[in-house]
Design a protein around this motif. Structure first.
Motif, short mmCIF file in Angstrom:
data_model
loop_
_atom_site.label_atom_id
_atom_site.label_comp_id
_atom_site.label_asym_id
_atom_site.label_seq_id
_atom_site.Cartn_x
_atom_site.Cartn_y
_atom_site.Cartn_z
N PHE A 61 0.85 -1.19 0.00
CA PHE A 61 0.00 0.00 0.00
C PHE A 61 0.89 1.24 0.00
CE2 PHE A 61 -3.50 -2.73 0.87
CZ PHE A 61 -4.66 -2.01 0.62
N VAL A 62 0.51 2.22 -0.83
CA VAL A 62 1.25 3.49 -0.85
C VAL A 62 0.48 4.60 -0.17
CG1 VAL A 62 2.64 2.94 -2.87
CG2 VAL A 62 0.37 3.93 -3.17
N THR A 63 -0.83 4.44 -0.07
CA THR A 63 -1.69 5.31 0.73
C THR A 63 -2.69 4.42 1.44
OG1 THR A 63 -3.44 5.64 -0.93
CG2 THR A 63 -1.50 7.10 -1.06
N GLY A 67 -3.59 0.19 -2.98
CA GLY A 67 -2.72 -0.95 -2.71
C GLY A 67 -2.80 -2.02 -3.77
N THR A 274 5.85 1.22 10.69
CA THR A 274 5.56 2.55 10.14
C THR A 274 6.38 3.63 10.84
OG1 THR A 274 3.66 2.70 11.65
CG2 THR A 274 3.24 1.97 9.38
N SER A 312 1.25 -4.88 5.02
CA SER A 312 1.64 -3.53 4.64
C SER A 312 0.80 -2.53 5.41
CB SER A 312 1.46 -3.31 3.14
OG SER A 312 1.79 -2.00 2.76
N THR A 314 0.34 1.79 6.15
CA THR A 314 0.68 3.13 5.68
C THR A 314 0.78 4.14 6.82
OG1 THR A 314 -1.67 3.51 5.22
CG2 THR A 314 -0.27 2.79 3.38
N ASP A 315 0.21 3.79 7.95
CA ASP A 315 0.37 4.57 9.17
C ASP A 315 0.17 3.62 10.35
OD1 ASP A 315 -2.50 4.44 9.86
OD2 ASP A 315 -2.79 5.96 8.33
#
Length: 622
Positions: A61-63, A67, A274, A312, A314-315
């Motif tokens: 995932f990039v945001t 993903g 993260t 994965s 992202t935060d």
């Protein structure tokens, strides 16, 4: 067309002692047209489970919303709404994809193995198109990490490390200094990275991979995943024997410390942090979480018993995990709760029967019964209170059907599956196949040479003499009198008097025959072990071997006319013929899951079912 036989793998092992079988450049101005598909090709899509049922091996995932996950059989799926919906993308390969890395919503790379060499795929448009890149290696690639759109590293079998600085236009094989398999890779910038692998192997570079220095891990276990949050702070996971491993470094790998207070787990596959404190590890039916940099790890309930292979975040709160049977899990609260984003049954399906393009029923393990009236767009669970393993099913119209299974079980419905009623046979041998020619007249076959016959819709079943004690697996009748049964050791028996007598035919093979389909009294095809296909044009007086082009076991076959047929089997095998079997062409099934049954509604429409609830629909067209 409305029947299917299946010998479940455990039963097949018991019957014929096969212990190895397991419940197992073109320009825009001058575009190049895609290759023409062979005549009769069907396009196969997933209907169950959804979005698909292949094992997933990694996710990136990039945001919080965007993903991509990859897996078996060239599987690539994409979400742009946090996993509320996932779209299956065309990868252009059937390779096993091991890992994926995206640097933004559009730019990503997937790696794996296609059976002959390392596979590398690249997209610059979010997966709308995936382009194959030359890896220059015959080794399986297990892991990949990009720090920007151009700079990336792939690792794999036998110490393989590949490096690119131009987005994969070229990949350079660099010296790793080890022959151990390398599974995980993590870079924090273009220069600084760590790879991990077999026998506790850890390698470190600070010059963009020009040189790699070994580090002391303190373990002989296999390390599968690694994640660094900065040049110094990193975590590696894996397993030793039956115990999971978590290693921590705070000095760039000069020292690695085992997290002995980590919860017990047999196998840890991947890890994602993260920030320096917040991380998640996944593995065999397990999710573990830390919020203190790995000083302590807490087990989280995933809601599934599926093996998890990739994770994965992202935060600190938002992440996804993927694994076997296509499982996708999502959390937005740091793992306090995990929600499945996959739907559908995952029990193995062994039989399927359609009476028209819309109406069909599939049956399988633990008595599962699924029903569709919209061509498979939706499948409704009709599992009865009786839950024997069901191996075959036959419907004669939309309402009237019979399923057979373990322990001599026979279930009947006359209301389209709204209710299923058990029928008494007085036999306990497992029944593997069933065929009805009308609502009243049917035959079931099974273990120990069992043949049962009904002429009153199953109110009574009469045992017939097969003359053998070996397992019979498939059955097909073309009218109330004329039928053929097949079984282990190449057995073929034929009747022309409704089963009063069964005569032996010479199949020409000693391989197990698993299914049979006749389109008229004379024209039939049998399939079985090791890719066996035999054809008769004279009612079985002679059987001629046909070249299938595969060694995979063929579990089922269905013809809609004397020329057009489909066979399915182990490893997602689908074969198609439009010339009566003179040539069989392999179809792209999109899966390596075993396919155990096939029902053909017409020459242009078919449904195949199999392992882990797999339901595939094949239709003609682009």
């Amino acid at each position: 067309m409305n029947k299917r036989t299946f010998l479940p793998l455990p039963a097949l092992v018991a019957v014929i002692s096969v212990a190895a079988i397991l419940l197992v450049g073109c320009s825009d101005e001058n575009p190049v047209a895609p290759p023409a598909k062979p005549p009769g090709t069907l396009n196969w899509v997933w209907q169950n489970p959804l979005p698909q049922g292949n094992n997933l091996t990694d996710v990136s995932f990039v945001t919080a919303n965007v993903g991509t996950a990859v897996g078996d059989a060239g599987t690539i799926i994409r979400t742009t709404d946090g996993g509320a919906t996932w779209t299956v993308q065309k990868s252009g390969t059937t390779a096993y994809l091991s890992a994926v890395s995206f640097t933004d919503a559009n730019t990503g790379t997937a790696v794996g193995w296609d059976g002959g060499g390392g596979t590398i795929l690249r997209t610059t448009n979010g997966g709308t198109n995936w382009v194959s890149q030359s890896s220059g290696t015959g080794m399986w690639l297990y892991g990949v990490c990009f720090t920007d759109a151009n700079t990336g590293t792939a690792v794999g079998q036998s110490g393989t490390i590949l490096r690119t600085t131009n987005g994969g236009a070229t990949w350079v094989n660099v010296t790793s200094g080890t022959y151990r398999g390398l599974s995980g890779v993590s870079f924090t910038d273009a220069d600084t990275g760590t790879v991990v692998g077999e026998n506790g192997t850890i390698l470190r570079t600070t010059n963009g991979g020009l040189s790699w220095l070994p580090q002391t891990s303190g373990t002989s276990g296999n390390l599968l995943g690694v994640c660094f949050t900065d040049a110094n702070k990193g975590t590696a996971v894996g397993y030793l024997g039956t115990a999971g491993i978590i290693l921590l470094t705070t000095d760039g790998g000069v020292t690695w410390t085992s997290q002995t207070n980590a919860p017990y787990c047999e196998y840890l596959r991947d890890v994602c942090f993260t920030d320096a404190n917040t991380g998640t590890a996944v593995g065999a039916n397990a999710i573990f979480r830390t919020t203190d940099g790995g000083a302590t790890w807490t087990s989280q309930w995933s809601g599934t018993y599926c093996y998890l292979r990739g994770v994965s975040f992202t935060d600190a709160n938002t992440g996804a995990a993927v694994g076997d049977k296509g499982i996708i899990l999502r959390t937005t609260d740091g793992g306090a709760t995990w929600t499945s984003q996959t739907s559908g049954a995952t029990k193995t399906l062994c039989g399927v029967s359609f009476t028209d393009a819309s109406t069909g029923t599939a049956v399988g393990y633990e008595g599962i019964i699924l029903r569709t009236t919209d061509g498979g767009a939706t499948w409704i669970d009709q599992t009865s209170a009786m839950n024997p393993y069901l191996f075959g099913v036959a419907f004669t119209d939309a309402n009237t059907g019979t399923a057979v299974g373990d322990g001599g079980a026979i279930l009947q419905t006359t209301d389209g599956g709204a209710t299923w009623t058990g029928q008494t046979t007085g036999r306990t041998a497992a029944l593997f196949g069933v065929c009805f020619v009308d609502a009243n007249t049917g035959t079931a076959v099974g273990d120990s040479g069992t043949i049962l016959r009904t002429t009153n819709g199953g109110a009574t079943w009469v045992s017939q003499t097969s003359g053998i004690t070996d397992a019979l697996i498939g059955v097909c009748f073309t009218d109330v009198n004329t039928g053929t049964v097949v079984g282990v050791d190449g057995i073929i028996r034929r009747t022309t008097n409704g089963g009063l007598t069964w005569l032996s035919q010479t199949s020409g093979t000693s391989d197990a025959l698993l299914d049979v389909c006749f389109t008229d009294a004379n024209t039939g095809t049998v399939v079985g072990a090791a890719g066996t296909i035999h054809r008769t044009m004279d009612g079985g007086d002679t059987w001629v071997s046909q070249a299938s082009g595969t060694d995979n076991w063929l579990e089922a076959v269905c013809f809609t006319d004397r020329n057009t047929g489909t066979a399915v089997g182990i490893g997602g095998t689908i074969l198609r013929t439009t010339d009566g079997g003179d040539t069989w062409v392999r179809q792209t099934s999109g899966t390596i899951q075993g396919l155990y049954a096939i029902s053909c509604c017409s020459a242009n429409t078919a449904t195949a079912v199999g392992v882990c609830g797999t339901i595939l629909r094949g239709t003609a067209g682009n």
